[in-house]
Design an enzyme around this catalytic site. Structure first.
Site, PDB file in Angstrom:
ATOM      1  N   CYS A  92     -16.160  10.334  17.817  1.00 15.47           N
ATOM      2  CA  CYS A  92     -17.272   9.403  17.649  1.00 15.47           C
ATOM      3  C   CYS A  92     -17.642   8.767  18.995  1.00 15.47           C
ATOM      4  O   CYS A  92     -18.188   9.458  19.839  1.00 15.47           O
ATOM      5  CB  CYS A  92     -16.941   8.393  16.563  1.00 15.47           C
ATOM      6  SG  CYS A  92     -18.445   7.811  15.762  1.00 15.47           S
TER       7      CYS A  92
ATOM      8  N   GLY B 145       0.825  -1.207   0.000  1.00 12.08           N
ATOM      9  CA  GLY B 145       0.000   0.000   0.000  1.00 12.08           C
ATOM     10  C   GLY B 145       0.863   1.262   0.000  1.00 12.08           C
ATOM     11  O   GLY B 145       0.558   2.235  -0.688  1.00 12.08           O
TER      12      GLY B 145
ATOM     13  N   GLU C  81     -10.058  12.405  11.399  1.00 14.97           N
ATOM     14  CA  GLU C  81      -8.806  11.748  11.017  1.00 14.97           C
ATOM     15  C   GLU C  81      -8.812  11.219   9.589  1.00 14.97           C
ATOM     16  O   GLU C  81      -7.747  11.063   8.989  1.00 14.97           O
ATOM     17  CB  GLU C  81      -8.468  10.620  12.004  1.00 14.97           C
ATOM     18  CG  GLU C  81      -9.353   9.378  11.965  1.00 14.97           C
ATOM     19  CD  GLU C  81     -10.627   9.466  12.808  1.00 14.97           C
ATOM     20  OE1 GLU C  81     -11.063  10.597  13.117  1.00 14.97           O
ATOM     21  OE2 GLU C  81     -11.199   8.413  13.143  1.00 14.97           O
TER      22      GLU C  81
ATOM     23  N   HIS D 204     -15.442  11.715  12.042  1.00 14.41           N
ATOM     24  CA  HIS D 204     -14.039  11.270  12.109  1.00 14.41           C
ATOM     25  C   HIS D 204     -13.133  12.240  11.347  1.00 14.41           C
ATOM     26  O   HIS D 204     -12.905  12.046  10.151  1.00 14.41           O
ATOM     27  CB  HIS D 204     -13.906   9.887  11.482  1.00 14.41           C
ATOM     28  CG  HIS D 204     -14.571   8.812  12.254  1.00 14.41           C
ATOM     29  ND1 HIS D 204     -13.892   7.988  13.121  1.00 14.41           N
ATOM     30  CD2 HIS D 204     -15.866   8.426  12.307  1.00 14.41           C
ATOM     31  CE1 HIS D 204     -14.737   7.140  13.670  1.00 14.41           C
ATOM     32  NE2 HIS D 204     -15.943   7.373  13.190  1.00 14.41           N
TER      33      HIS D 204
HETATM   34  N1  GLN Z   1     -20.528   2.784  18.470  1.00 12.86           N
HETATM   35  C1  GLN Z   1     -20.874   4.151  18.245  1.00 12.86           C
HETATM   36  C2  GLN Z   1     -22.020   4.295  17.258  1.00 12.86           C
HETATM   37  O1  GLN Z   1     -22.263   3.401  16.468  1.00 12.86           O
HETATM   38  C3  GLN Z   1     -19.673   4.965  17.798  1.00 12.86           C
HETATM   39  C4  GLN Z   1     -19.093   4.513  16.500  1.00 12.86           C
HETATM   40  C5  GLN Z   1     -17.686   5.014  16.263  1.00 12.86           C
HETATM   41  O2  GLN Z   1     -16.991   5.405  17.192  1.00 12.86           O
HETATM   42  N2  GLN Z   1     -17.237   4.972  15.025  1.00 12.86           N
HETATM   43  O3  GLN Z   1     -22.676   5.291  17.226  1.00 12.86           O
END
Ligand code: GLN
Length: 536
Positions: free
Chosen positions: A383, A20, A511, A509
């Site tokens: 998240c 990669g 990131e 996210h």
């Molecule tokens: N488990 C949580 C949700 O589904 C957070 C998901 C995550 O951190 N990507 O909302």
């Protein structure tokens, strides 16, 4: 624009050699020469996508703008090239078979026997050509997952054989192998490479360029030997020695003339003088930090190097931009308890609570949030990390001791994180979360607005649960503000505690969007905040 050229990257001898990174590095070199390039990954496993794979199996699941749950190599592609990928850039055996079987049921092949050749190989070919035929790219670089000789990758290698035959000069195959060093003999050994090239040739594919991962420099002698036994020109044996940062690989590959040889083989005139100044400046800053900080990454997969790949890379991008060495200290949330908070978390310059799913280690994450909030330690929750911040605030500030996310405690009386309405009747697990890019409107009077410098942003999501707006007013009054809202459905995407030096939770996210040349503003701001002395 030249006619689209197809470059395949296969691997032999061992897995995890860095196909990669090689594919991404070549793409960045071609891009630095002014060509348009896209990277694709073909994965031989039977899952439809890696969305349902546990990080223990396959590292991080990377999410694209269009909401595809993909292999983490797509993250490297985007970080190295700044070119967005999509669902079309990652195809698995499962997806290929699913599509062929759907066609069979529809009657597309009525009367015919459906076979690996040509039906499966044609479907693979279509997926590769889809990118080439889009008219957007001079080069399509397709990495074949797995190691040559694996049963699962046969149809992919067979497709490479057919395409190489049909495309002639418009196609090259790079084969990445490993050259072990036998310390007892004091020698690099080429035999495994010879065998892996033979395995490839048994499947009808002659590689054009052999890239040798090695811990010692390749002598002319070794290069000549590989060339002789594997039918490649000696100049097409490329040394890929270990480097301290993956971001050095493009420069190494350029020194080794990988890009020049690829262009020569494809009969493409070198367009521009290559401009690698931005890479060089990035690497200079990366290697010459004038400060250093330690961020605690609190998660439940911390023993795995690849589980939070995009997060650790985002810290490298932001750290280099600020010439600050960011040490990321992995902290297993299952080991954090009320009694060892100081031992586990003191001395950190910042705390990041990671994304995740399920119950394991959740109370440790919530404790880490509390520690950051009460001790004025810069905090970023991503998240599930943001959801933990909301739960912690509900418990410790609003006084709802049983507050929780319904993912973890479906019967809680205070479901401050709730299932999204449209998720309630979903029965299938794969590909059904809230995925991909969504807009978010920022509150002007907030830290997050200063960080992004604009009102409307777009970030990528991967979750099923959300902030429960029934509690919004109580949170706002008590000092946790909703400062980013989805303008279409009012979902809370960002929370912040204005009275804290830096306390931000994001439902998305960030990131996934950080790249070498465009470090993410939120990581930049977090690293900056973490570089300030903590005021307890
Ligand atoms: N488990 C949580 C949700 O589904 C957070 C998901 C995550 O951190 N990507 O909302």
């Amino acid at each position: 624009m030249i006619s689209t050229k197809y470059i395949f990257v296969t691997g032999g001898v061992a897995s995890s050699l860095g196909k990669g990174i090689i594919a991404a590095s070549l793409a960045s070199l071609l891009k630095a020469r002014g060509y348009s390039v896209t990277n694709q990954k073909l994965d031989p496993y039977i899952n439809i996508d890696p969305g349902t794979l546990n990080p223990y199996e396959h590292g991080e699941c990377y999410v694209t703008e269009d909401g595809a749950e993909t292999d983490l190599d797509l993250g490297h592609y985007e970080r190295f090239t700044n070119v967005r990928t999509s669902q079309a850039n990652n195809v698995t055996t499962g997806r290929i078979y699913q599509s062929v079987i759907d066609k069979e049921r529809r009657g597309d092949f009525l009367g015919g026997t459906v076979q690996v050749i040509p039906h499966i190989t044609n479907e693979i070919k279509d997926r590769i050509k889809l990118l080439g035929n889009s008219g957007q790219y001079d080069f399509v670089i397709t990495e074949i997952g797995g190691t040559v000789g694996d049963i699962e990758s046969y149809p992919f290698i067979e497709t490479v054989r057919q395409m190489k035959w049909a495309l002639g000069n418009d196609c090259v195959v790079l084969h990445l192998t490993y050259i072990p060093f036998l310390s007892a003999a004091g020698e690099l050994k080429t035999k495994p490479t010879q065998h892996s090239v033979h395995a490839l040739m048994q499947q009808g594919v002659q590689p054009d360029i052999i890239i040798c991962r090695t811990e010692h420099p390749l002598s002319r002698n070794v290069r000549d030997k590989i060339a002789l036994f594997c039918n490649v020109e000696s100049d097409c044996v490329i040394e890929d020695s270990d480097v301290s940062s993956i971001y050095e690989v493009p420069l190494r590959m350029h020194q080794e003339k990988l890009d020049t040889q690829v262009l020569r083989k494809l009969d493409v005139p070198a367009k521009n003088e290559i401009d690698l100044s931005q890479w060089e400046s990035f690497l200079y800053k990366l290697k010459h930090p004038n400060s250093e900080i330690t961020i605690g990454l609190v998660g439940k997969y911390v023993e795995l190097q690849d589980a939070y790949k995009s997060i650790t890379e985002s810290f490298i991008h932001a750290g280099a931009a600020l010439q600050c060495k960011v040490h990321v200290k992995s902290i297993h949330s299952e080991t954090i308890t009320d009694d060892n908070l100081d031992e586990k978390l003191s001395g950190l310059n910042g705390i990041l609570v990671a994304p995740g799913f399920g119950n394991r280690g959740i109370e440790g994450k919530i404790l880490a949030v509390k520690y950051a909030r009460e001790n004025n330690i810069p905090f970023l929750g991503i998240c599930l990390g943001m959801q933990c911040a909301v739960v912690e605030f509900a418990r410790d500030v609003l006084g709802y001791a049983d507050a929780h996310s319904v993912e973890i405690a479906p019967a809680t009386k205070h479901p401050v994180i709730d299932i999204m309405e449209e998720q309630k009747n979903i029965a299938k697990m794969g590909g059904t979360m809230r995925l991909g890019a969504y807009p978010c409107k920022l509150e002007k009077n907030s830290k997050i607005f200063q960080i992004y410098g604009k009102e409307l942003i777009s970030e990528r999501h991967r979750h099923r649960y959300e902030f429960n707006n029934k509690y919004l007013e109580q949170f706002q009054k008590a000092g946790m503000k909703a400062v980013g809202i989805n303008p279409d459905n009012n979902l809370v995407e960002i929370v912040e505690i204005p009275s804290h030096p830096f306390f931000i939770g994001v439902q998305f996210h960030p990131e996934y969007k950080s790249t070498v040349l465009n470090p993410h503003p939120l990581f930049l701001a977090f690293v900056k905040a973490a570089s300030m002395p903590v005021n307890k």
